[in-house]
Design a protein around this motif. Structure first.
Motif, mmCIF file in Angstrom:
data_model
loop_
_atom_site.group_PDB
_atom_site.id
_atom_site.type_symbol
_atom_site.label_atom_id
_atom_site.label_comp_id
_atom_site.label_asym_id
_atom_site.label_seq_id
_atom_site.Cartn_x
_atom_site.Cartn_y
_atom_site.Cartn_z
ATOM 1 N N MET A 1 -0.678 3.402 11.937
ATOM 2 C CA MET A 1 -0.541 2.594 10.734
ATOM 3 C C MET A 1 -0.445 3.495 9.512
ATOM 4 O O MET A 1 0.363 3.251 8.605
ATOM 5 C CB MET A 1 -1.743 1.648 10.597
ATOM 6 N N ARG B 1 -4.558 -6.447 8.857
ATOM 7 C CA ARG B 1 -4.285 -6.561 7.415
ATOM 8 C C ARG B 1 -5.254 -5.699 6.623
ATOM 9 O O ARG B 1 -4.868 -5.001 5.692
ATOM 10 C CB ARG B 1 -4.421 -8.025 6.962
ATOM 11 N N ARG B 2 -6.538 -5.747 7.001
ATOM 12 C CA ARG B 2 -7.516 -4.931 6.276
ATOM 13 C C ARG B 2 -7.219 -3.453 6.450
ATOM 14 O O ARG B 2 -7.379 -2.670 5.514
ATOM 15 C CB ARG B 2 -8.928 -5.241 6.784
ATOM 16 N N LEU B 3 -6.786 -3.078 7.649
ATOM 17 C CA LEU B 3 -6.451 -1.671 7.886
ATOM 18 C C LEU B 3 -5.320 -1.236 6.961
ATOM 19 O O LEU B 3 -5.403 -0.188 6.302
ATOM 20 C CB LEU B 3 -6.040 -1.487 9.355
ATOM 21 N N MET B 4 -4.284 -2.060 6.864
ATOM 22 C CA MET B 4 -3.162 -1.677 6.008
ATOM 23 C C MET B 4 -3.575 -1.646 4.542
ATOM 24 O O MET B 4 -3.208 -0.716 3.811
ATOM 25 C CB MET B 4 -1.982 -2.628 6.185
ATOM 26 N N GLU B 5 -4.344 -2.635 4.131
ATOM 27 C CA GLU B 5 -4.779 -2.654 2.740
ATOM 28 C C GLU B 5 -5.601 -1.409 2.415
ATOM 29 O O GLU B 5 -5.475 -0.835 1.333
ATOM 30 C CB GLU B 5 -5.600 -3.915 2.439
ATOM 31 N N ALA B 6 -6.427 -1.004 3.376
ATOM 32 C CA ALA B 6 -7.235 0.202 3.156
ATOM 33 C C ALA B 6 -6.330 1.416 3.007
ATOM 34 O O ALA B 6 -6.573 2.283 2.151
ATOM 35 C CB ALA B 6 -8.216 0.396 4.312
ATOM 36 N N GLU B 7 -5.278 1.491 3.813
ATOM 37 C CA GLU B 7 -4.343 2.616 3.711
ATOM 38 C C GLU B 7 -3.629 2.586 2.354
ATOM 39 O O GLU B 7 -3.442 3.625 1.714
ATOM 40 C CB GLU B 7 -3.307 2.548 4.843
ATOM 41 N N LEU B 8 -3.244 1.401 1.936
ATOM 42 C CA LEU B 8 -2.567 1.278 0.641
ATOM 43 C C LEU B 8 -3.481 1.748 -0.491
ATOM 44 O O LEU B 8 -3.045 2.449 -1.413
ATOM 45 C CB LEU B 8 -2.130 -0.172 0.390
ATOM 46 N N LEU C 1 -10.025 0.632 16.230
ATOM 47 C CA LEU C 1 -9.526 1.021 14.920
ATOM 48 C C LEU C 1 -9.144 2.497 14.873
ATOM 49 O O LEU C 1 -8.136 2.868 14.271
ATOM 50 C CB LEU C 1 -10.597 0.729 13.868
ATOM 51 N N ARG D 1 6.051 4.090 1.967
ATOM 52 C CA ARG D 1 5.899 4.398 0.546
ATOM 53 C C ARG D 1 6.884 5.478 0.102
ATOM 54 O O ARG D 1 7.418 5.437 -1.004
ATOM 55 C CB ARG D 1 4.461 4.835 0.258
ATOM 56 N N VAL E 1 2.662 3.478 6.917
ATOM 57 C CA VAL E 1 2.491 3.177 5.496
ATOM 58 C C VAL E 1 2.983 4.341 4.633
ATOM 59 O O VAL E 1 3.685 4.148 3.638
ATOM 60 C CB VAL E 1 1.009 2.862 5.180
ATOM 61 N N MET F 1 5.033 -6.454 7.522
ATOM 62 C CA MET F 1 4.015 -6.564 8.559
ATOM 63 C C MET F 1 3.836 -8.009 9.004
ATOM 64 O O MET F 1 3.723 -8.285 10.198
ATOM 65 C CB MET F 1 2.674 -6.002 8.087
ATOM 66 N N HIS G 1 -14.408 -4.391 6.305
ATOM 67 C CA HIS G 1 -13.761 -3.136 6.669
ATOM 68 C C HIS G 1 -14.800 -2.031 6.810
ATOM 69 O O HIS G 1 -14.673 -1.160 7.683
ATOM 70 C CB HIS G 1 -12.705 -2.752 5.628
#
Lengths: 134, 134, 134, 134
Positions: A103, B121-128, A96, A111, A107, A124, A30
């Motif tokens: 995105m 997936r990495r983008l969403m995880e980063a947002e989370l 990106l 939340r 998100v 997702m 990332h």
DNA sequence: GTGGTCTAGACCACT
DNA sequence: GTGGTCTAGACCACC
């Protein structure tokens, strides 16, 4: 950028069920995708990184090895590990940058609605599956 | 709804890295969350499901066991497995119905931009992660 | 063929300078190329193989992991390691069957002349380099 | 012969997995074996060679040190490195001249058949192993 | 200084 | 019973 700063930004959770070396890989990937790590940048040494992340050097080494297999980094024996020069990062950055705002909105809203992380991931994945079908 | 039809909608990928029993669990959970599976619905028998999905019955059994632990299903000896009657699904449905459109938009756009599933997936995880911090 | 017999044919030399896991990989690859190992064949378990070869299971595991990366085998968690079904082995067999006689003749003659293994390897590498140039 | 020309013929590949200093050693040895380098010939200075090959002088120094250990060269303080006068090269030349044609034929044919370098190396190693057994 | 190999052994996850 | 992860530490190879 300084590699030292980068190391401080890693967020690894040993109890998440996701292998630590995978978490490391994903965050380095990332970093590359966002431009935090640029082609040619040297990564911290295995032992130094392991120490700063409080983990075993072998675990870091495994992450490096896999990242090399996937073409993200180049490991030069005796010299260190470097972000691969072959990566076409500008293309990825553009994609990106365009994708992030939507995105982020999705998100944040999810939340606020009270969805758990798990529910969001499943949502997702379901969307991804649907697109793969059509 | 007919259970038979449901079984045909499972999409399991043994090479995705995600354990098969987890993929099964996630898709059943998502079915509950979307309303495709409603409280009281009977799931296919373990052997039947295993056969139709070409997997080991033990793997299906593990998925059911975990789903029961998490309260999604109830397994009645000799009678089969049923979506738990105790689930307060309407609340979840509402949350999901509201969250889905934005997520769908984000995923569709991302795919059009050429992002891989991994990158998404990495983008969403980063947002989370960012939301967890603040 | 029985996997047990195969294991007995491995010839590993811990003092050759070539890493053991690489020697293991090469001999498995060569087994695939000669047809001694066929697509779908199950390899011995990591621990069993490690025991019979008097080495650490981690070393065998490393060989398996790399072989999987290179597409020679498929490792199914909890089930074992198998020669990849995707390999187009017949093509390789044919090539090898045609190439072997000449190589055998060359090696036998060289040994009769008194060339050391090292000299022979250097000779072949020099020939390979020349062909790459032209 | 001119040492300068020799340097231009080195073909080092940092990504081949073979240590660079070893590649250097092997090509110097092969030069001796073929007669391209004759006893008494002076090798280029360490710094000069390192510069022209774009590598670390330490790496060249290591290759020279090893070559000296193995008796291929003699390093005279302040004077430079020379192919050892003690080498009985004519014997080696004869062996090699006799062995080369067959090896060349074998390699050319193998390449025409489409064998990869890797496959060829494994084939030769397998032949060497067989001869060692009998 | 760098990374790579190998060992030993505990504990976990998957089928 | 299968493979996977992680740790700990020794020793080696490379630059």
């Amino acid at each position: 950028m300084t590699v030292e700063l980068l190391a401080m930004h890693f967020r690894l959770n040993p109890n998440s069920g996701v292998p630590i070396y995978l978490q490391l890989m994903e965050q380095i990937k990332h970093g590359v995708e966002t431009g935090a790590l640029r082609p040619g940048d040297q990564l911290p040494g295995i032992r130094k990184l392991a120490e700063s992340l409080v983990m075993n050097p072998n675990t870091v080494a495994k992450a490096f090895r896999e990242l090399e297999h996937e073409g993200y980094i180049e490991v030069r024996h005796g010299a260190g590990a470097f972000i691969s020069e072959r990566l076409n990062t500008s293309e990825v950055h553009d994609r990106l940058d365009l994708a992030r705002p939507l995105m982020e909105k999705a998100v944040v809203q999810a939340r606020q609605l009270g969805l758990t992380d798990e529910e969001l991931r499943r949502l997702m994945e379901a969307e991804l599956l649907q697109l793969s079908d059509s």
